[in-house]
Design a protein around this motif. Sequence first.
Motif, PDB file in Angstrom:
ATOM      1  N   LEU A  45       0.667  -1.544   0.406  1.00 24.30           N
ATOM      2  CA  LEU A  45       0.134  -0.087   0.251  1.00 24.30           C
ATOM      3  C   LEU A  45       0.737   1.318   0.232  1.00 24.30           C
ATOM      4  CD1 LEU A  45      -2.833  -0.740   2.526  1.00 24.30           C
ATOM      5  CD2 LEU A  45      -3.522   0.562   0.030  1.00 24.30           C
ATOM      6  N   LEU A  46       1.752   1.344   0.752  1.00 22.54           N
ATOM      7  CA  LEU A  46       2.889   2.374   0.719  1.00 22.54           C
ATOM      8  C   LEU A  46       3.180   2.441  -0.575  1.00 22.54           C
ATOM      9  CD1 LEU A  46       3.481   4.524   2.595  1.00 22.54           C
ATOM     10  CD2 LEU A  46       5.498   3.327   3.712  1.00 22.54           C
ATOM     11  N   ILE A  47       3.656   1.652  -1.446  1.00 25.68           N
ATOM     12  CA  ILE A  47       4.808   1.740  -2.986  1.00 25.68           C
ATOM     13  C   ILE A  47       3.450   2.263  -3.354  1.00 25.68           C
ATOM     14  CG2 ILE A  47       5.646   0.948  -4.091  1.00 25.68           C
ATOM     15  CD1 ILE A  47       6.595  -1.342  -2.421  1.00 25.68           C
ATOM     16  N   ALA A  48       2.484   1.572  -3.500  1.00 26.78           N
ATOM     17  CA  ALA A  48       1.199   2.241  -3.836  1.00 26.78           C
ATOM     18  C   ALA A  48       1.140   3.563  -3.878  1.00 26.78           C
ATOM     19  CB  ALA A  48      -0.217   1.097  -4.181  1.00 26.78           C
ATOM     20  N   LEU A  49       0.903   4.060  -3.199  1.00 28.59           N
ATOM     21  CA  LEU A  49       0.539   5.318  -2.643  1.00 28.59           C
ATOM     22  C   LEU A  49       1.436   6.626  -3.286  1.00 28.59           C
ATOM     23  CD1 LEU A  49      -1.430   5.314   1.004  1.00 28.59           C
ATOM     24  CD2 LEU A  49      -1.439   6.635  -0.814  1.00 28.59           C
ATOM     25  N   TYR A  50       2.325   5.953  -2.842  1.00 27.97           N
ATOM     26  CA  TYR A  50       3.664   6.480  -3.939  1.00 27.97           C
ATOM     27  C   TYR A  50       3.733   6.707  -4.950  1.00 27.97           C
ATOM     28  CZ  TYR A  50       5.676   7.216   1.039  1.00 27.97           C
ATOM     29  OH  TYR A  50       5.851   6.604   1.968  1.00 27.97           O
ATOM     30  N   GLN A  51       3.088   5.621  -5.372  1.00 28.04           N
ATOM     31  CA  GLN A  51       3.494   5.812  -7.084  1.00 28.04           C
ATOM     32  C   GLN A  51       2.448   6.140  -7.270  1.00 28.04           C
ATOM     33  OE1 GLN A  51       3.024   1.544  -7.793  1.00 28.04           O
ATOM     34  NE2 GLN A  51       5.233   1.419  -8.266  1.00 28.04           N
ATOM     35  N   TYR A  52       1.364   6.346  -6.988  1.00 26.00           N
ATOM     36  CA  TYR A  52      -0.262   7.323  -7.247  1.00 26.00           C
ATOM     37  C   TYR A  52       0.469   8.853  -7.062  1.00 26.00           C
ATOM     38  CZ  TYR A  52      -4.597   9.319  -6.463  1.00 26.00           C
ATOM     39  OH  TYR A  52      -5.993  10.244  -5.682  1.00 26.00           O
ATOM     40  N   ARG A  53       1.172   8.670  -6.106  1.00 23.49           N
ATOM     41  CA  ARG A  53       1.322  10.418  -5.668  1.00 23.49           C
ATOM     42  C   ARG A  53       2.139  11.055  -7.198  1.00 23.49           C
ATOM     43  NH1 ARG A  53       5.904  11.057  -1.982  1.00 23.49           N
ATOM     44  NH2 ARG A  53       7.169   9.589  -3.711  1.00 23.49           N
ATOM     45  N   ASP A  54       2.957   9.976  -7.015  1.00 22.68           N
ATOM     46  CA  ASP A  54       4.717  10.483  -8.095  1.00 22.68           C
ATOM     47  C   ASP A  54       3.287  10.384  -9.379  1.00 22.68           C
ATOM     48  OD1 ASP A  54       6.368  10.080  -6.755  1.00 22.68           O
ATOM     49  OD2 ASP A  54       7.462   8.439  -6.826  1.00 22.68           O
ATOM     50  N   SER A  55       2.521   9.518 -10.206  1.00 14.70           N
ATOM     51  CA  SER A  55       1.986   9.627 -11.702  1.00 14.70           C
ATOM     52  C   SER A  55       0.868  11.084 -11.247  1.00 14.70           C
ATOM     53  CB  SER A  55       0.643   8.739 -11.434  1.00 14.70           C
ATOM     54  OG  SER A  55      -0.508   9.098 -12.109  1.00 14.70           O
ATOM     55  N   ILE A  56       0.353  11.847 -10.546  1.00 16.73           N
ATOM     56  CA  ILE A  56      -0.680  13.005 -10.202  1.00 16.73           C
ATOM     57  C   ILE A  56       0.853  14.152 -10.659  1.00 16.73           C
ATOM     58  CG2 ILE A  56      -1.468  15.003  -8.483  1.00 16.73           C
ATOM     59  CD1 ILE A  56      -3.338  11.815  -7.951  1.00 16.73           C
ATOM     60  N   TYR A  57       1.582  14.055  -9.876  1.00 16.87           N
ATOM     61  CA  TYR A  57       2.785  14.389  -9.909  1.00 16.87           C
ATOM     62  C   TYR A  57       3.053  15.406 -11.282  1.00 16.87           C
ATOM     63  CZ  TYR A  57       3.494  15.760  -4.925  1.00 16.87           C
ATOM     64  OH  TYR A  57       3.983  15.650  -3.979  1.00 16.87           O
ATOM     65  N   SER A  58       2.892  14.071 -12.042  1.00 19.12           N
ATOM     66  CA  SER A  58       3.575  14.340 -13.841  1.00 19.12           C
ATOM     67  C   SER A  58       2.418  14.465 -14.883  1.00 19.12           C
ATOM     68  CB  SER A  58       3.682  12.199 -14.427  1.00 19.12           C
ATOM     69  OG  SER A  58       4.938  11.668 -13.971  1.00 19.12           O
ATOM     70  N   VAL A  59       1.220  14.399 -14.364  1.00 18.29           N
ATOM     71  CA  VAL A  59       0.160  14.535 -14.992  1.00 18.29           C
ATOM     72  C   VAL A  59       0.639  16.147 -14.959  1.00 18.29           C
ATOM     73  CG1 VAL A  59      -2.371  15.468 -14.961  1.00 18.29           C
ATOM     74  CG2 VAL A  59      -1.938  13.184 -14.472  1.00 18.29           C
ATOM     75  N   ARG A  60       1.044  16.893 -13.965  1.00 19.62           N
ATOM     76  CA  ARG A  60       1.025  18.520 -13.679  1.00 19.62           C
ATOM     77  C   ARG A  60       2.296  19.032 -14.443  1.00 19.62           C
ATOM     78  NH1 ARG A  60       1.533  20.709  -8.544  1.00 19.62           N
ATOM     79  NH2 ARG A  60       0.234  22.484  -8.568  1.00 19.62           N
ATOM     80  N   HIS A  61       3.432  17.903 -14.523  1.00 25.78           N
ATOM     81  CA  HIS A  61       4.714  18.679 -15.416  1.00 25.78           C
ATOM     82  C   HIS A  61       4.471  19.554 -16.154  1.00 25.78           C
ATOM     83  CE1 HIS A  61       8.489  18.663 -16.762  1.00 25.78           C
ATOM     84  NE2 HIS A  61       9.155  17.821 -15.741  1.00 25.78           N
TER      85      HIS A  61
END
Length: 202
Positions: A45-61
Amino acid sequence: MTVKTLTDIAIALAAVFGSFTAWKGLTIWREQNVWQEDNNLARRLLIALYQYRDSIYSVRHPAMAVSEMELDVGDPPDLPEDKKRSRGVILAYSRRWERHLPQRNELDALLIEADAVWGKKLSEMAEPLKLLEHELYAYIWLYLDAHFRGAPELRAQFQKILASKRDILYDTMDEEDEYRIDFNKKLAPLEDYLRTKMGRQR
């Protein structure tokens, strides 16, 4: 008391002690097994949360690659340059969101598993993150409607709507970014909760 009686008592006591030892061992094994399962789920879950966070950051790049803006095969090849750019920006954000969806789906699946094992506490703690995701999604599509898809008579109205929202379209790529600060603040309680399931603290 005869030797036979003493022997019978010793055998009975040994049987009781053996049963207790076996029961205790089984209890410890079960506790260790539960802890291991909790630890594994919390780590995933912790890994999935970090991947989810980074994925959202990528959308905003803020930088948009040419490959992201490539027109679809079905798009007219003779579009004017301004139309090509508008279409390209729309496609780029659509592709970014499509790349984000598997991360969200993975997180959602793990949250369902956590609901079954630990109750709904973690899912409830994740709701503020989902609201931030929805805020970004709504802002992006309002922005695209206002700048690239909106009919002239609707553009002014879209601009009013956008003006009432905080500007979160572009990531400033640093820790002073308002959206990042908000996201990390709402992520922290989930990190703490999951680390306790892993037997770790901050």
